[in-house]
Design a protein around this motif. Structure first.
Motif, mmCIF file in Angstrom:
data_model
loop_
_atom_site.group_PDB
_atom_site.id
_atom_site.type_symbol
_atom_site.label_atom_id
_atom_site.label_comp_id
_atom_site.label_asym_id
_atom_site.label_seq_id
_atom_site.Cartn_x
_atom_site.Cartn_y
_atom_site.Cartn_z
ATOM 1 N N LYS A 166 37.837 42.801 37.856
ATOM 2 C CA LYS A 166 39.040 43.621 37.670
ATOM 3 C C LYS A 166 39.274 43.928 36.197
ATOM 4 O O LYS A 166 39.683 45.037 35.834
ATOM 5 C CB LYS A 166 40.256 42.903 38.261
ATOM 6 C CG LYS A 166 40.246 42.802 39.779
ATOM 7 C CD LYS A 166 40.284 44.176 40.432
ATOM 8 C CE LYS A 166 40.236 44.082 41.941
ATOM 9 N NZ LYS A 166 40.221 45.424 42.581
ATOM 10 N N ARG A 167 39.029 42.948 35.352
ATOM 11 C CA ARG A 167 39.190 43.177 33.922
ATOM 12 C C ARG A 167 38.195 44.237 33.431
ATOM 13 O O ARG A 167 38.544 45.087 32.600
ATOM 14 C CB ARG A 167 38.980 41.872 33.161
ATOM 15 C CG ARG A 167 40.179 40.933 33.213
ATOM 16 C CD ARG A 167 39.861 39.607 32.553
ATOM 17 N NE ARG A 167 41.057 38.767 32.450
ATOM 18 C CZ ARG A 167 41.021 37.474 32.111
ATOM 19 N NH1 ARG A 167 39.851 36.895 31.835
ATOM 20 N NH2 ARG A 167 42.143 36.772 32.036
ATOM 21 N N TYR B 148 45.485 37.842 39.888
ATOM 22 C CA TYR B 148 44.313 36.961 39.906
ATOM 23 C C TYR B 148 44.479 35.810 38.920
ATOM 24 O O TYR B 148 44.099 34.673 39.208
ATOM 25 C CB TYR B 148 43.044 37.751 39.573
ATOM 26 C CG TYR B 148 42.417 38.425 40.773
ATOM 27 C CD1 TYR B 148 41.816 37.668 41.777
ATOM 28 C CD2 TYR B 148 42.420 39.811 40.903
ATOM 29 C CE1 TYR B 148 41.231 38.280 42.876
ATOM 30 C CE2 TYR B 148 41.830 40.427 42.010
ATOM 31 C CZ TYR B 148 41.245 39.663 42.990
ATOM 32 O OH TYR B 148 40.667 40.260 44.080
ATOM 33 N N GLU B 149 45.042 36.102 37.753
ATOM 34 C CA GLU B 149 45.257 35.043 36.762
ATOM 35 C C GLU B 149 46.213 33.985 37.308
ATOM 36 O O GLU B 149 45.992 32.775 37.116
ATOM 37 C CB GLU B 149 45.811 35.644 35.474
ATOM 38 C CG GLU B 149 44.796 36.453 34.687
ATOM 39 C CD GLU B 149 45.392 37.161 33.484
ATOM 40 O OE1 GLU B 149 44.622 37.559 32.591
ATOM 41 O OE2 GLU B 149 46.639 37.328 33.450
ATOM 42 N N SER C 209 36.202 37.567 40.575
ATOM 43 C CA SER C 209 36.962 38.779 40.897
ATOM 44 C C SER C 209 37.816 39.216 39.718
ATOM 45 O O SER C 209 37.969 40.417 39.464
ATOM 46 C CB SER C 209 37.845 38.531 42.133
ATOM 47 O OG SER C 209 37.055 38.246 43.270
ATOM 48 N N LEU C 210 38.371 38.237 39.013
ATOM 49 C CA LEU C 210 39.195 38.542 37.844
ATOM 50 C C LEU C 210 38.365 39.271 36.782
ATOM 51 O O LEU C 210 38.821 40.274 36.202
ATOM 52 C CB LEU C 210 39.781 37.261 37.266
ATOM 53 C CG LEU C 210 40.539 37.392 35.939
ATOM 54 C CD1 LEU C 210 41.727 38.322 36.086
ATOM 55 C CD2 LEU C 210 40.978 36.021 35.435
ATOM 56 N N GLU C 211 37.165 38.780 36.536
ATOM 57 C CA GLU C 211 36.307 39.422 35.540
ATOM 58 C C GLU C 211 35.957 40.847 35.967
ATOM 59 O O GLU C 211 35.892 41.762 35.137
ATOM 60 C CB GLU C 211 35.031 38.592 35.337
ATOM 61 C CG GLU C 211 35.262 37.268 34.633
ATOM 62 C CD GLU C 211 35.998 37.431 33.323
ATOM 63 O OE1 GLU C 211 35.597 38.312 32.525
ATOM 64 O OE2 GLU C 211 36.973 36.698 33.086
ATOM 65 N N GLU D 54 46.887 43.672 39.210
ATOM 66 C CA GLU D 54 45.901 42.878 39.963
ATOM 67 C C GLU D 54 45.327 41.770 39.093
ATOM 68 O O GLU D 54 45.125 40.645 39.573
ATOM 69 C CB GLU D 54 44.780 43.789 40.466
ATOM 70 C CG GLU D 54 45.205 44.738 41.573
ATOM 71 C CD GLU D 54 44.032 45.533 42.118
ATOM 72 O OE1 GLU D 54 42.954 44.933 42.300
ATOM 73 O OE2 GLU D 54 44.190 46.742 42.355
ATOM 74 N N VAL D 55 45.056 42.094 37.834
ATOM 75 C CA VAL D 55 44.546 41.084 36.902
ATOM 76 C C VAL D 55 45.552 39.941 36.771
ATOM 77 O O VAL D 55 45.188 38.758 36.812
ATOM 78 C CB VAL D 55 44.266 41.709 35.519
ATOM 79 C CG1 VAL D 55 44.074 40.617 34.455
ATOM 80 C CG2 VAL D 55 43.027 42.588 35.579
ATOM 81 N N LYS D 56 46.833 40.303 36.624
ATOM 82 C CA LYS D 56 47.884 39.282 36.500
ATOM 83 C C LYS D 56 47.952 38.427 37.765
ATOM 84 O O LYS D 56 48.107 37.196 37.700
ATOM 85 C CB LYS D 56 49.236 39.971 36.280
ATOM 86 C CG LYS D 56 50.416 39.013 36.139
ATOM 87 C CD LYS D 56 50.276 38.144 34.904
ATOM 88 C CE LYS D 56 51.557 37.384 34.590
ATOM 89 N NZ LYS D 56 51.969 36.493 35.672
#
Length: 245
Positions: free
Chosen positions: A103-104, A185-186, A99-101, A181-183
């Motif tokens: 969003k990135r 997820y990280e 999911s992070l990838e 959102e990325v932050k």
């Protein structure tokens, strides 16, 4: 004849006496041997009982450590249940990473759109400045028609520029939201990976104490079996000794 008729001991009787004496000596030796074996058996029993007691205590301590570790990690099924939790947490971390990838990638796409919009806005601004400069020149030259046309075109571009500004701000807001959102997820992935690492460390510790528990329980069982065998042997030896006595 009366003298000869008196019962005398035959050679066979003498042989029987010797055999009886031999049997008696053997029986005496057997009794002494039995006594020593009984005493040794008693020593074995005491020694084995001491070892058994210690092994059972160590096994009890190992079981308490297993229970403590299980309670601290919130599992009841030992390392097998913990391994299942690790697999689930690892799968969740992998899902979050995917999911992070995504969003990135979305954020990068929005950033590219925003960069293109900004570049286009800069071109429009440059065009407006060029038209305004041309309108001033035409006015100075007395070319009113040219002046009006340049001014109208510049105005039209300014109207479009306002729309472009709004689009850029919309893209910027979306880009920032995706950044948040990325932050998130990280952070979630960091927490998931930390949880997996912690559970893996707990797994290693739990497997170690489970192995220790299994070893000591096996040792205790083996000692209990040996002690029981020695106890039965001593009982038989005592019984045999009493019968011979």
């Amino acid at each position: 004849r009366d003298l000869h008729s008196f019962p005398t001991r035959r050679s066979s009787d003498l042989t029987n006496d010797k055999q009886l004496e031999k049997d008696l000596r053997k029986a005496t030796n057997d009794v002494e041997s039995l006594k020593r074996k009984i005493e040794k058996g008693g020593d074995d029993k005491t020694y084995l009982a001491s070892k058994l007691k210690r092994a059972m205590q160590v096994a009890k301590e190992a079981r308490a450590e297993v229970d403590r570790l299980q309670a601290s990690m919130g599992v009841e099924g030992g390392s097998k249940e913990l391994a299942q939790h690790i697999r689930e947490a690892t799968k969740e971390a992998e899902r979050l990473a995917k999911s992070l990838e995504e969003k990135r990638a979305q954020r990068s796409a929005v950033e590219e759109q925003m960069d293109r919009a900004i570049a286009k806005e800069e071109e429009v601004i440059a065009k407006i400045e060029e038209l305004e400069a041309r309108a001033r020149e035409l006015r100075a030259e007395g070319d009113i028609g040219g002046f009006v046309a340049a001014t109208d075109e510049a105005f039209s571009l300014k109207v479009g520029l306002s729309e472009q500004d709004a689009k850029i701000e919309e893209l910027r807001a979306k880009w920032e939201a995706l950044g948040a959102e990325v932050k998130e997820y990280e952070d979630d992935i960091g927490g998931a990976n930390a949880a997996v690492a912690e559970m893996q460390g707990g797994m290693d510790a739990l497997q170690a104490v489970e192995a220790s528990l299994k070893q000591h329980e096996s040792e205790a069982t083996d000692l209990e079996r040996k002690w029981s065998a020695t106890d039965r042997k001593s009982t038989r030896l005592n019984s045999s000794h009493n019968q011979r006595s």
